[in-house]
Motif scaffolding. Structure first.
Motif, PDB file in Angstrom:
ATOM      1  N   GLY A 245       3.299  -4.265  11.081  1.00 46.48           N
ATOM      2  CA  GLY A 245       1.972  -3.917  11.569  1.00 46.48           C
ATOM      3  C   GLY A 245       0.876  -4.347  10.619  1.00 46.48           C
ATOM      4  O   GLY A 245      -0.148  -4.912  11.031  1.00 46.48           O
ATOM      5  N   HIS A 246       1.102  -4.094   9.341  1.00 41.58           N
ATOM      6  CA  HIS A 246       0.103  -4.490   8.339  1.00 41.58           C
ATOM      7  C   HIS A 246       0.014  -6.014   8.225  1.00 41.58           C
ATOM      8  O   HIS A 246      -1.081  -6.583   8.176  1.00 41.58           O
ATOM      9  CB  HIS A 246       0.450  -3.886   6.975  1.00 41.58           C
ATOM     10  CG  HIS A 246       0.372  -2.396   6.945  1.00 41.58           C
ATOM     11  ND1 HIS A 246      -0.747  -1.689   7.344  1.00 41.58           N
ATOM     12  CD2 HIS A 246       1.273  -1.462   6.539  1.00 41.58           C
ATOM     13  CE1 HIS A 246      -0.524  -0.388   7.198  1.00 41.58           C
ATOM     14  NE2 HIS A 246       0.695  -0.232   6.710  1.00 41.58           N
ATOM     15  N   VAL A 247       1.173  -6.671   8.176  1.00 43.66           N
ATOM     16  CA  VAL A 247       1.174  -8.131   8.056  1.00 43.66           C
ATOM     17  C   VAL A 247       0.543  -8.764   9.297  1.00 43.66           C
ATOM     18  O   VAL A 247      -0.165  -9.774   9.205  1.00 43.66           O
ATOM     19  CB  VAL A 247       2.601  -8.673   7.828  1.00 43.66           C
ATOM     20  CG1 VAL A 247       2.599 -10.201   7.822  1.00 43.66           C
ATOM     21  CG2 VAL A 247       3.171  -8.148   6.510  1.00 43.66           C
ATOM     22  N   GLY A 248       0.777  -8.166  10.464  1.00 43.69           N
ATOM     23  CA  GLY A 248       0.175  -8.687  11.689  1.00 43.69           C
ATOM     24  C   GLY A 248      -1.342  -8.710  11.625  1.00 43.69           C
ATOM     25  O   GLY A 248      -1.981  -9.607  12.197  1.00 43.69           O
TER      26      GLY A 248
ATOM     27  N   VAL B  81       0.462  -2.842   3.173  1.00 42.57           N
ATOM     28  CA  VAL B  81       1.796  -3.337   2.809  1.00 42.57           C
ATOM     29  C   VAL B  81       2.215  -2.744   1.464  1.00 42.57           C
ATOM     30  O   VAL B  81       3.340  -2.236   1.314  1.00 42.57           O
ATOM     31  CB  VAL B  81       1.814  -4.872   2.733  1.00 42.57           C
ATOM     32  CG1 VAL B  81       3.123  -5.356   2.105  1.00 42.57           C
ATOM     33  CG2 VAL B  81       1.629  -5.484   4.119  1.00 42.57           C
ATOM     34  N   LEU B  82       1.330  -2.798   0.503  1.00 42.38           N
ATOM     35  CA  LEU B  82       1.671  -2.305  -0.831  1.00 42.38           C
ATOM     36  C   LEU B  82       1.867  -0.797  -0.845  1.00 42.38           C
ATOM     37  O   LEU B  82       2.605  -0.274  -1.692  1.00 42.38           O
ATOM     38  CB  LEU B  82       0.591  -2.730  -1.830  1.00 42.38           C
ATOM     39  CG  LEU B  82       0.439  -4.253  -1.992  1.00 42.38           C
ATOM     40  CD1 LEU B  82      -0.675  -4.574  -2.985  1.00 42.38           C
ATOM     41  CD2 LEU B  82       1.746  -4.903  -2.411  1.00 42.38           C
ATOM     42  N   ALA B  83       1.244  -0.089   0.104  1.00 44.67           N
ATOM     43  CA  ALA B  83       1.456   1.354   0.211  1.00 44.67           C
ATOM     44  C   ALA B  83       2.914   1.672   0.530  1.00 44.67           C
ATOM     45  O   ALA B  83       3.445   2.690   0.087  1.00 44.67           O
ATOM     46  CB  ALA B  83       0.538   1.942   1.284  1.00 44.67           C
ATOM     47  N   VAL B  84       3.556   0.796   1.304  1.00 53.67           N
ATOM     48  CA  VAL B  84       4.980   0.985   1.609  1.00 53.67           C
ATOM     49  C   VAL B  84       5.799   0.892   0.320  1.00 53.67           C
ATOM     50  O   VAL B  84       6.665   1.737   0.052  1.00 53.67           O
ATOM     51  CB  VAL B  84       5.459  -0.057   2.640  1.00 53.67           C
ATOM     52  CG1 VAL B  84       6.966   0.065   2.867  1.00 53.67           C
ATOM     53  CG2 VAL B  84       4.700   0.102   3.962  1.00 53.67           C
ATOM     54  N   PHE B  85       5.513  -0.125  -0.475  1.00 54.81           N
ATOM     55  CA  PHE B  85       6.220  -0.279  -1.754  1.00 54.81           C
ATOM     56  C   PHE B  85       5.929   0.892  -2.685  1.00 54.81           C
ATOM     57  O   PHE B  85       6.830   1.414  -3.357  1.00 54.81           O
ATOM     58  CB  PHE B  85       5.824  -1.603  -2.409  1.00 54.81           C
ATOM     59  CG  PHE B  85       6.503  -2.801  -1.815  1.00 54.81           C
ATOM     60  CD1 PHE B  85       7.575  -3.413  -2.456  1.00 54.81           C
ATOM     61  CD2 PHE B  85       6.085  -3.321  -0.595  1.00 54.81           C
ATOM     62  CE1 PHE B  85       8.213  -4.513  -1.900  1.00 54.81           C
ATOM     63  CE2 PHE B  85       6.714  -4.427  -0.028  1.00 54.81           C
ATOM     64  CZ  PHE B  85       7.784  -5.020  -0.677  1.00 54.81           C
TER      65      PHE B  85
ATOM     66  N   LEU C  59      -1.413   5.424   2.057  1.00 63.23           N
ATOM     67  CA  LEU C  59      -2.192   4.679   3.041  1.00 63.23           C
ATOM     68  C   LEU C  59      -3.635   5.177   3.108  1.00 63.23           C
ATOM     69  O   LEU C  59      -4.555   4.395   3.390  1.00 63.23           O
ATOM     70  CB  LEU C  59      -1.534   4.786   4.418  1.00 63.23           C
ATOM     71  CG  LEU C  59      -2.071   3.865   5.512  1.00 63.23           C
ATOM     72  CD1 LEU C  59      -1.894   2.389   5.114  1.00 63.23           C
ATOM     73  CD2 LEU C  59      -1.372   4.146   6.832  1.00 63.23           C
ATOM     74  N   GLU C  60      -3.838   6.466   2.844  1.00 63.64           N
ATOM     75  CA  GLU C  60      -5.198   7.008   2.856  1.00 63.64           C
ATOM     76  C   GLU C  60      -6.103   6.296   1.853  1.00 63.64           C
ATOM     77  O   GLU C  60      -7.320   6.244   2.032  1.00 63.64           O
ATOM     78  CB  GLU C  60      -5.166   8.509   2.540  1.00 63.64           C
ATOM     79  CG  GLU C  60      -4.630   9.364   3.674  1.00 63.64           C
ATOM     80  CD  GLU C  60      -4.452  10.811   3.273  1.00 63.64           C
ATOM     81  OE1 GLU C  60      -4.752  11.145   2.085  1.00 63.64           O
ATOM     82  OE2 GLU C  60      -4.013  11.607   4.113  1.00 63.64           O
ATOM     83  N   ARG C  61      -5.493   5.749   0.812  1.00 64.05           N
ATOM     84  CA  ARG C  61      -6.286   5.064  -0.223  1.00 64.05           C
ATOM     85  C   ARG C  61      -6.334   3.550  -0.015  1.00 64.05           C
ATOM     86  O   ARG C  61      -6.926   2.834  -0.824  1.00 64.05           O
ATOM     87  CB  ARG C  61      -5.705   5.385  -1.608  1.00 64.05           C
ATOM     88  CG  ARG C  61      -5.672   6.870  -1.917  1.00 64.05           C
ATOM     89  CD  ARG C  61      -5.454   7.141  -3.387  1.00 64.05           C
ATOM     90  NE  ARG C  61      -4.137   6.792  -3.859  1.00 64.05           N
ATOM     91  CZ  ARG C  61      -3.101   7.630  -3.880  1.00 64.05           C
ATOM     92  NH1 ARG C  61      -3.232   8.856  -3.427  1.00 64.05           N
ATOM     93  NH2 ARG C  61      -1.931   7.244  -4.351  1.00 64.05           N
ATOM     94  N   ALA C  62      -5.699   3.074   1.053  1.00 61.24           N
ATOM     95  CA  ALA C  62      -5.650   1.631   1.308  1.00 61.24           C
ATOM     96  C   ALA C  62      -6.978   1.150   1.879  1.00 61.24           C
ATOM     97  O   ALA C  62      -7.520   1.743   2.812  1.00 61.24           O
ATOM     98  CB  ALA C  62      -4.518   1.303   2.280  1.00 61.24           C
ATOM     99  N   ALA C  63      -7.479   0.060   1.315  1.00 64.60           N
ATOM    100  CA  ALA C  63      -8.760  -0.488   1.768  1.00 64.60           C
ATOM    101  C   ALA C  63      -8.589  -1.480   2.903  1.00 64.60           C
ATOM    102  O   ALA C  63      -9.520  -1.722   3.669  1.00 64.60           O
ATOM    103  CB  ALA C  63      -9.484  -1.154   0.594  1.00 64.60           C
ATOM    104  N   ASP C  64      -7.395  -2.083   2.999  1.00 65.32           N
ATOM    105  CA  ASP C  64      -7.179  -3.117   4.007  1.00 65.32           C
ATOM    106  C   ASP C  64      -5.685  -3.256   4.290  1.00 65.32           C
ATOM    107  O   ASP C  64      -4.866  -2.494   3.763  1.00 65.32           O
ATOM    108  CB  ASP C  64      -7.776  -4.458   3.534  1.00 65.32           C
ATOM    109  CG  ASP C  64      -7.282  -4.868   2.142  1.00 65.32           C
ATOM    110  OD1 ASP C  64      -6.170  -4.434   1.744  1.00 65.32           O
ATOM    111  OD2 ASP C  64      -7.990  -5.623   1.459  1.00 65.32           O
ATOM    112  N   ALA C  65      -5.337  -4.227   5.142  1.00 63.46           N
ATOM    113  CA  ALA C  65      -3.941  -4.416   5.534  1.00 63.46           C
ATOM    114  C   ALA C  65      -3.061  -4.806   4.351  1.00 63.46           C
ATOM    115  O   ALA C  65      -1.891  -4.411   4.288  1.00 63.46           O
ATOM    116  CB  ALA C  65      -3.849  -5.466   6.633  1.00 63.46           C
TER     117      ALA C  65
END
Length: 202
Positions: free
Chosen positions: A148-151, A94-98, A84-90
């Motif tokens: 949360g991310h999809v929201g 989601v993809l961080a979970v996968f 998640l630290e590398r995630a740019a957006d929501a």
């Protein structure tokens, strides 16, 4: 106790070290061989501690199983947070979970990847066992993270966001089950690609 009192913490440190060794050994054996097939003697021998040390740290084998499940949950959360630290957006969230599930699958397991260690353990535990509740809470937390991310991607559309998160959770769990049967993370890679495509069409 010495005059300075400096020796007092040592038993606690020893107990802490023994607990970590026991938990590490249990984690290896429970994942590789199963919860029911793994006895206390096997765990203490692998940990290199006396049987009494196990009961000084865990009230029972069931207590040790719950500690293993809690530790596995925390381990996954650590992988997710790093992603998640590398995630740019929501969408990346989601993809961080996968990706965190794929990271778990990529560990160098003794007998190879066998799927979700939490679900594997839950399948061996009887209905009503607290360990199953631990696993359920983990899966609910994963789905809540997805929601949360999809929201964030679907503001003002809470019902659609919840349904999409459930869809993604089913996709992830199905991929994890197939990956465990096949002993490789390929299905998780496919599921991630499917999730990315679904997100792009929201």
């Amino acid at each position: 106790m010495s005059e300075t009192g400096a020796a007092a913490p040592r038993p606690t440190r020893r107990r802490g070290a023994a607990r970590e060794r026991l938990l590490a050994a249990a984690s290896r054996r429970f994942y590789a061989d199963g919860v029911c097939a793994t006895g206390i003697d096997t765990i203490t021998a692998e940990a290199g501690v006396a049987k009494m040390s196990l009961y000084n740290n865990f009230s029972s084998k069931a207590d040790l199983v719950r500690a293993y499940l809690d530790a596995r949950h925390e381990e996954w959360l650590g992988l997710y947070r790093r992603r998640l630290e590398r995630a740019a957006d929501a969408r990346d969230g989601v993809l961080a979970v996968f990706d965190a599930y794929a990271d778990h699958a990529a560990f160098a397991y003794e007998h190879g990847f066998r799927g979700c260690g939490l679900l594997n353990a839950a399948a061996e535990l009887p209905a009503g066992d607290e360990g199953r509740a631990v696993v359920r809470r983990h899966k609910e937390e994963v789905e809540a993270l997805l929601a949360g991310h999809v929201g964030q991607l679907l503001p003002g559309r809470p019902e659609e966001a919840r349904a999409t998160a459930e869809h993604l959770a089913f996709l992830l769990e199905g991929a994890m089950a197939r990956a465990g049967l096949e002993g490789a993370g390929t299905r998780l890679e496919h599921a991630r690609a499917m999730a990315a495509d679904l997100l792009d069409r929201l």
